[in-house]
Scaffold this motif. Structure first.
Motif, PDB file in Angstrom:
ATOM      1  N   GLY A 138      82.874  20.126  29.341  1.00 34.63           N
ATOM      2  CA  GLY A 138      83.317  20.543  30.621  1.00 34.63           C
ATOM      3  C   GLY A 138      83.516  21.938  30.901  1.00 34.63           C
ATOM      4  O   GLY A 138      83.968  22.654  30.141  1.00 34.63           O
ATOM      5  N   THR A 139      83.107  22.432  32.156  1.00 32.34           N
ATOM      6  CA  THR A 139      83.348  23.654  32.753  1.00 32.34           C
ATOM      7  C   THR A 139      83.883  23.456  34.028  1.00 32.34           C
ATOM      8  O   THR A 139      83.259  22.832  34.948  1.00 32.34           O
ATOM      9  CB  THR A 139      82.196  24.873  32.635  1.00 32.34           C
ATOM     10  N   VAL A 175      86.661  31.074  34.925  1.00 32.15           N
ATOM     11  CA  VAL A 175      86.004  29.931  34.380  1.00 32.15           C
ATOM     12  C   VAL A 175      86.958  28.939  33.275  1.00 32.15           C
ATOM     13  O   VAL A 175      87.598  29.651  32.352  1.00 32.15           O
ATOM     14  CB  VAL A 175      85.051  30.466  33.230  1.00 32.15           C
ATOM     15  N   GLN A 176      87.412  27.617  33.702  1.00 30.84           N
ATOM     16  CA  GLN A 176      88.067  26.890  32.642  1.00 30.84           C
ATOM     17  C   GLN A 176      87.119  25.998  31.870  1.00 30.84           C
ATOM     18  O   GLN A 176      86.308  25.363  32.498  1.00 30.84           O
ATOM     19  CB  GLN A 176      88.589  26.017  33.501  1.00 30.84           C
ATOM     20  N   THR A 177      87.108  26.500  30.644  1.00 25.88           N
ATOM     21  CA  THR A 177      86.272  25.805  29.734  1.00 25.88           C
ATOM     22  C   THR A 177      86.983  24.827  28.912  1.00 25.88           C
ATOM     23  O   THR A 177      88.109  25.139  28.315  1.00 25.88           O
ATOM     24  CB  THR A 177      85.371  26.984  28.890  1.00 25.88           C
ATOM     25  N   SER A 202      77.210  24.370  29.209  1.00 25.56           N
ATOM     26  CA  SER A 202      77.913  23.811  30.229  1.00 25.56           C
ATOM     27  C   SER A 202      78.421  25.056  31.318  1.00 25.56           C
ATOM     28  O   SER A 202      78.250  24.856  32.561  1.00 25.56           O
ATOM     29  CB  SER A 202      79.293  23.260  29.714  1.00 25.56           C
ATOM     30  N   ALA A 203      78.668  25.996  30.733  1.00 25.09           N
ATOM     31  CA  ALA A 203      79.087  27.262  31.674  1.00 25.09           C
ATOM     32  C   ALA A 203      78.195  27.583  32.423  1.00 25.09           C
ATOM     33  O   ALA A 203      78.148  28.152  33.333  1.00 25.09           O
ATOM     34  CB  ALA A 203      79.749  28.206  30.865  1.00 25.09           C
ATOM     35  N   HIS A 219      80.714  21.692  35.557  1.00 22.81           N
ATOM     36  CA  HIS A 219      79.757  20.994  34.921  1.00 22.81           C
ATOM     37  C   HIS A 219      80.026  20.038  33.672  1.00 22.81           C
ATOM     38  O   HIS A 219      80.987  20.610  33.044  1.00 22.81           O
ATOM     39  CB  HIS A 219      78.496  21.762  34.914  1.00 22.81           C
ATOM     40  N   PHE A 220      79.660  19.028  33.429  1.00 20.43           N
ATOM     41  CA  PHE A 220      80.062  18.592  32.095  1.00 20.43           C
ATOM     42  C   PHE A 220      78.623  18.481  31.477  1.00 20.43           C
ATOM     43  O   PHE A 220      77.432  17.668  31.843  1.00 20.43           O
ATOM     44  CB  PHE A 220      80.544  17.159  32.208  1.00 20.43           C
TER      45      PHE A 220
END
Lengths: 286, 823, 163
Positions: B491-492, B504-506, B562-563, B628-629
């Motif tokens: 996920g992002t 950006v949280q990844t 995802s990113a 987004h996953f």
């Protein structure tokens, strides 16, 4: 648990401090500290640091003798003009010890007193027939005596030093000009190598005939070893293929290597022969 | 030296087709590098919490023994000791892939590293001293120190629930082996022995555990798999997973070593619970060697065949893994070795049987390549043996059988893109294969090894001291994740702030490999912002979205996809807002250099920050936050291990040139030419670093590295005697990337992290064969081992009464005394 | 002759600042730097002089600080990674490490930089072989050394990048 640290400024101070129970001489620390860290040996109760003793730090050439203080660093041996001229094999051995960080700390005296069969400085100094000056606390001040290097090593980690004695100086005669000398060590990786075996040779020849020969080995016996049999095989002879074969055979016979995590006994014998053969073949080409 | 036409400053290049500046393929310095070179990065061992205690573990130090009793009184009485734990103090929940591990051991110990007791104390020194005074009474049991012993009749049983000492078996089949044998004109059979190798992360293993006032558990952990870690730990320590927070400080290397939960982790948690204080455990280097798992030692028996024209017919594989005394995820490495045997080349009939065998040795876990280096060593060595029997050039036989794009392999893997043939040709060309790989050389050298049949001395008139040779090997690995669980996703969550900064949280974890830089680059590319505007947050499980973990070379592909998708959605919102603000059709706009631009002219119209502010303070009053996953289009393998497990596949070829000292057996690697199908280069600097680092690890695996175990005990738990490659041994490298633009990858990229280690050892073994005619089938190829093989080969030749003079006369390669043979 | 028991007060210079510490006689320099002075940039990788992660300059010479006693440093000058440059104002050598991709996990980096710095102090124009030899005591598990060597060569040649 170490309780005391003594920074000796003179040999007298050092030997006096060493007479305390549980005291240990501390020079470069590169052998001692890892062993303390891994609890392989107990930490001494007192550490006597001798690096501040001025006279132990110098390299001199006087009256035809080279004298090297026990606390001279490997990095100094490696680059010092007196050593490079008088004993290039010693400079070479010093240059091949570990890495710059270690060479900047490890001392020649420590290398000898630690008495590892793999001590890199030992083989060149055996070839140079060095004499070791030791000092201890005597009834009338400092007591000193000499120990020929061939009598210094007694076994892995064991030397001829008596309790309370400090190695102060290593003396030897420069190699005569025109002599052939070589030293090499073999490890499984070029960098940071502990010798699986090391060999050194010094030859004096007159019209190709060997009139004087010294051979020494490291890491192939409980102590760094002079190769008297190999020397005998050379003396009085020309360096023919046959003589080289004889010398190599003698060398392989007079060493007593062990099998350990670094190499097998058989392989060490093999390598001593290869190193020696290559040196002699090289000498024959000169 | 790798040359590149990339602009140094911006790290961006100009796309050939579009004329638009792109960050993709540029050289982007790692975002965390400035902090790291300044010495400001706080690794686990640099973190000190108020009132933190130091934990230390007592290991069994005997391979197989019954625990009769433990006396902790002296340790408990020591000043500064705050807790001493044995199995009497904690609940024992089995864990690990085989369910045969517990935090502390009760009943008996099955390897020297088994954890028996633990201490928490005010200082590391007190903790270490306390461990020494814990008295354990053991009753030694007969130790099983090899799979052969473990499989022998009447062997001691190591774990009661596995009376035959074989906890796992794997079987794979496609085609029909008997038919394959009938179709073969030549068949080669050999046994390959692979050693234990240690990860040797420079940062030592460790953890900090602390309980919060509300009962939550916070961990500073080096785990590569934070979410499954929470799940699995929860069961072991009895804290609900939603109450566990995993913080991931910067990490001093992982390489697979942090894929499992290791006993020291729950132990530290139990110590924290017992004391009510934060507890830190950091291993010493010696503990790191003794008590963190290694690469799987394996014996691989491989039989394979080919037709006269070189077409591969079948492969029959039997593998035995020394599992050690406990089971980690490493027991599943046969899943990966299988793929190489079945699918690196086209081969109609493949069978594999694997026995994973308990012993009382230390155990193994995941390590870069995950069973693939072992399989590739056996396979690529044997391909050269087949080529030798057929009189074919090793390059030719590989090209003849190389996989091609569009193929579905026998194991059901769909090769959308496949650059193997190109990798083979490129690596060979860059290495000078045509000139330097000489089939003549080996016979000459082998023949001249001794003066006569009695003295084992090289005849210097017939062969020089050192000879050179060249060999190659290829690799196959997953490049688009590996779906071994129901989800292989990531996920992002992405936010563009009012000033054009992006957070950006990844879900992805950074382990030094540079994933956060690649993610920043992909996001920056999408949003027309400089990389420096992107901040990647990836180290707190309370913030970051779910991800499987950092393994299987999956992060650039999965987290990158995802990113990119989250960024694309943000871009859409931004363009919409820009259209409104600028009164333009969003289709006429573009993003570049931090600005909204006119798509047609490239003219900057407004800064991105201003557009975001216009959306925030006016219009619909909205913020740009997207998520987004990404779930890759791959499938979990079926029970026969078949299926399209990855969204794409990576290929590569390495060509090694070596020099062998015939008197000492020393092998020196002179150069390695590598070509990798990476789909597309995202960060050229990062990917070069991955390849170079992998090659260095591969050289170590091939020549130097081995955790030596005898009687269950480790003989060389130090860097003094466990030899890593240093600056002195790294050869000249030629690296070329084959860009196959995989449609599934972000900008066409595939994963590459593990790949470069994989083919190094067989390429070197094949080069040694080319130089000397001697085949080494055991790693590491130490001087002693090589010399022994040279001697053995000579003895065989003497028996075969080869006519030496004829060969030497016939060859124009006869060297001068002391010279080297170069092609 | 200096003689003390249990803990000893010692003063030396670290990165240009005088520090006063009270340490046990068997405390290593790396522990004193990391624990007492909180200069955690110096890393401990092995504790036995085999990995080089704890490299610092002691009176201008590169040493493994795990093999130096803190008490020995009385009056000495110690330079650690934190003293070489700082964020926003990196030393050119540090910058060369960044610009050449010489950093991955970064754990070996401070020691590697210090060993390279010591080399360049003594030999401002090293050959590649000189660089390899100067860094042989510094282990790196991530990079394969190529980019580290490039970074040092670049710094020696006065540019940020080595192509």
């Amino acid at each position: 648990m170490t309780k005391t640290y003594v920074a000796a400024q003179t040999v007298e101070e050092a030997v006096r401090a060493l007479s305390q129970t549980g005291a240990t001489i501390f020079a470069g620390g590169t052998d001692l500290m890892p062993r303390w860290f891994r609890n392989l040996v107990p930490k001494p109760t007192a550490v006597v640091d001798i690096k501040g003793v001025e006279q132990l730090r110098s390299i001199k050439l006087a009256d035809g003798d080279v004298s090297v203080g026990a606390c001279v660093l490997m990095s100094e041996l490696e680059t010092h003009s007196i050593i490079r001229a008088a004993a290039p094999i010693l400079a070479e051995a010093a240059a091949r010890i570990a890495c710059p960080q270690i060479r900047n700390r490890a001392t020649v005296g420590g290398n000898l007193c630690n008495a590892s069969p793999a001590a890199d400085a030992a083989v060149p100094l055996l070839l140079l027939d060095a004499v070791l000056d030791v000092a201890s606390s005597g009834s009338k001040g400092l007591a000193t005596r000499e120990i020929p290097i061939a009598e210094f090593f007694r076994g892995p980690g064991s030397t001829a030093l008596r309790p309370g004695e400090v190695l102060t100086c290593i003396r030897f005669k420069p190699l005569p000009t025109g002599s052939f000398c070589a030293w090499d060590k073999f490890g499984t990786r070029p960098a940071m190598e502990i010798a699986v075996a090391s060999v050194g040779v010094v030859l004096h020849r007159v019209e190709g005939r060997v009139v004087g020969a010294r051979v020494a080995y490291g890491s192939v016996a409980p102590i760094p070893l002079r190769g008297h049999q190999a020397e005998s095989a050379l003396i009085g002879r020309l360096l023919s293929d046959e003589v080289v074969d004889l010398c190599v055979t003698a060398a392989r016979k007079e060493i007593s290597p062990i099998t350990d995590v670094r190499a097998s006994e058989g392989y060490r014998r093999e390598i001593v022969g290869v190193l020696l053969r290559r040196m002699l073949e090289n000498a024959a080409g000169f | 030296m790798i040359k590149t036409a990339v602009d140094a400053g911006a790290g961006s290049i100009t796309g050939r087709k579009t004329g638009k500046k792109t960050l993709i393929g540029g050289r982007i310095p790692k975002l965390d590098a400035p902090e790291k070179v300044a010495g400001l990065t706080r690794y686990l061992e640099d973190i000190k919490l108020p009132r933190m205690l130091y934990g230390k573990i007592l290991f069994a130090d005997r391979p197989h023994a019954r625990i009769v009793g433990i006396d902790t009184a002296a340790a408990k009485a020591m000043h500064g000791v705050r807790a001493v734990l044995t199995t009497a103090d904690i609940e024992l929940v089995p864990f690990g892939f085989g369910g045969d591990n517990t935090a502390l051991k009760t009943g008996k110990v099955t390897c020297i590293r088994d954890e028996v007791a633990a201490v928490a104390a005010d200082t590391p020194e007190i903790a270490a001293a306390a461990i020494l005074v814990i008295k354990v009474i053991y009753e030694d049991l007969p130790a099983v120190t090899s799979p052969e012993e473990a499989l022998a009749d009447g062997a001691p049983v190591i774990h009661k629930k596995t009376p035959d000492n074989v906890p796992f078996r794997f079987d794979y089949l496609h085609g029909d082996i008997e038919q394959g044998i009938r179709e073969s004109d030549v068949i080669v059979e050999d046994t390959y022995t692979l050693q234990r190798a240690a990860h040797c992360c420079l940062g030592r293993a460790g953890i900090i555990a602390r309980f919060e006032a509300d009962g939550r558990l916070t961990l500073h952990s080096l785990t590569q798999v934070p979410f499954s870690y929470k799940h699995d730990l929860s069961r072991i320590v009895g804290v609900p997973p939603e109450k566990i927070r995993v913080l991931q400080p910067p990490i001093g290397g992982a390489f697979g070593s942090k894929l499992d939960i290791h006993p020291f982790e729950p132990i530290c948690i139990f110590l924290a619970r017992a004391t009510g204080r934060p507890v830190q455990i950091v291993f010493t280097r010696e503990e790191e060697f003794l008590a963190t798992p290694t690469r799987q030692p394996m014996v691989i028996h491989l039989k394979s065949g080919a037709r006269k024209d070189g077409t591969f017919t079948f492969r029959d594989v039997r593998m035995t893994l020394d599992n050690g005394g406990r089971t980690s995820w490493g027991a599943t490495t046969p899943w990966i070795s299988m793929r190489t045997f079945s699918s690196l080349y086209r081969v109609p009939h493949v069978r594999q049987h694997v026995d994973v065998v308990y012993t009382n040795n230390i155990y193994a876990c995941a390590f870069r390549g995950y069973g693939n280096p072992q399989a590739t060593f056996a396979l690529e060595s044997q391909i050269d043996q087949l080529a030798d029997r057929l009189g074919m050039d090793p390059l030719e036989i590989r090209l003849k059988n190389a996989q091609e794009p569009g193929e579905t392999t026998g194991q059901g893997m769909v090769l959308g893109t496949c650059g193997l043939a190109e990798c083979l040709k490129t690596a060979a060309r860059n290495a000078g294969w045509d000139v330097k790989h000489s089939p003549l050389r080996k016979t000459l050298v082998r023949d001249a090894l001794v003066r006569d049949s009695n003295t084992l001395v090289r005849d210097s008139n017939l062969a020089p001291a050192r000879v050179c040779g060249m060999g190659m090997a290829s690799l196959f690995h997953v490049g688009g994740g590996a779906k071994i669980q129901r989800s292989d996703g990531c996920g992002t969550m992405l936010k563009i702030d009012d000033f054009g900064g992006v957070t950006v949280q990844t879900g992805a974890s950074e382990i030094g490999q540079g994933s956060e830089t690649v993610i920043a680059q992909i996001v920056a590319e999408e949003l027309g912002l400089p990389v420096s505007n992107i901040r990647v947050l990836n180290s707190d499980s309370d913030f970051k979205p779910w991800d499987v973990g950092v393994h299987a070379s999956r992060t650039t592909f999965i987290a990158g996809n995802s990113a990119q998708r989250a960024a694309r959605e943000a871009r859409g919102k931004l363009m919409e807002g820009a259209g409104r603000h600028l009164h333009r059709n969003p289709d006429e706009l573009d993003l570049a250099d931090g600005n909204v631009t006119d798509r047609a002219t490239g003219e900057p119209l407004e800064s991105i920050g201003k557009i975001v502010r216009s959306m925030h303070f006016g219009g619909k009053h909205e913020m740009i936050m997207t998520s987004h996953f990404y779930e890759p289009p791959s499938e979990m393998p079926d029970q026969d291990h078949k299926g399209n497990v990855s969204a794409c596949y990576a290929f590569g070829t390495h060509v090694a040139e070596v020099e062998v000292d015939l008197d000492t057996g020393v092998v020196r690697v002179l150069g390695i030419s590598a070509a990798h199908d990476v789909g597309r280069v995202i960060n050229r600097m990062g990917i070069e670093g991955q390849i170079e680092g992998g090659i260095a690890q591969g050289i170590g695996y091939a020549l130097y590295e081995e955790v030596k175990v005898q009687g269950g005990r480790v003989l060389n738990p130090t860097f003094t005697d466990y030899k890593l490659v240093t600056t002195r041994e790294v050869p000249e490298l030629k690296i070329e990337f084959i860009e196959t633009h995989d449609p599934a990858g972000p900008h066409g990229a595939k994963g590459v992290a593990e790949a470069p280690l994989v083919p190094v050892a067989p390429a070197i073994a094949n080069a040694i064969f080319n130089a000397t005619g001697v085949r080494i089938t055991e790693l590491p190829m130490t001087p002693e081992r090589v010399l022994a093989k040279l001697r053995e080969a000579r003895k065989t030749l003497v028996r075969e009464t080869l006519v030496r003079e004829t060969l030497v006369r016939d060859s124009n390669l006869a060297p001068g005394r002391g010279g080297d043979i170069h092609g | 002759m200096r003689q003390v028991s249990d803990t000893i007060d010692v003063a030396f210079t670290v990165n240009g600042e005088t520090v006063h510490l009270s340490v046990s006689p068997d405390t290593s320099l790396v522990d004193a730097l990391r624990d007492d002075l909180e200069l955690t940039g110096t890393k401990q990788g092995c504790g036995e002089g085999e990995c080089g992660a704890c490299s610092v300059l002691l009176n201008g010479k590169v040493v493994n600080s795990c093999l130096v006693l803190a008490v020995e440093c009385a009056g000495a000058e110690v330079l650690t990674i934190e003293g070489l440059g700082r964020m926003g104002k990196l030393h050119p050598l540090q910058d060369a490490f960044v610009q050449n991709g010489a950093v991955q996990c970064g754990f070996c980096t401070p020691g590697m930089v210090m060993a390279a710095y010591a080399l360049l102090q003594e030999n401002p124009s090293p050959s590649e072989a000189d660089v390899r030899r100067a860094l042989e005591g510094n282990l790196c598990r991530c990079t394969g050394y190529r980019k580290i060597i490039d970074a040092v060569m670049a710094a020696a040649n006065g540019g940020p990048r080595h192509d």
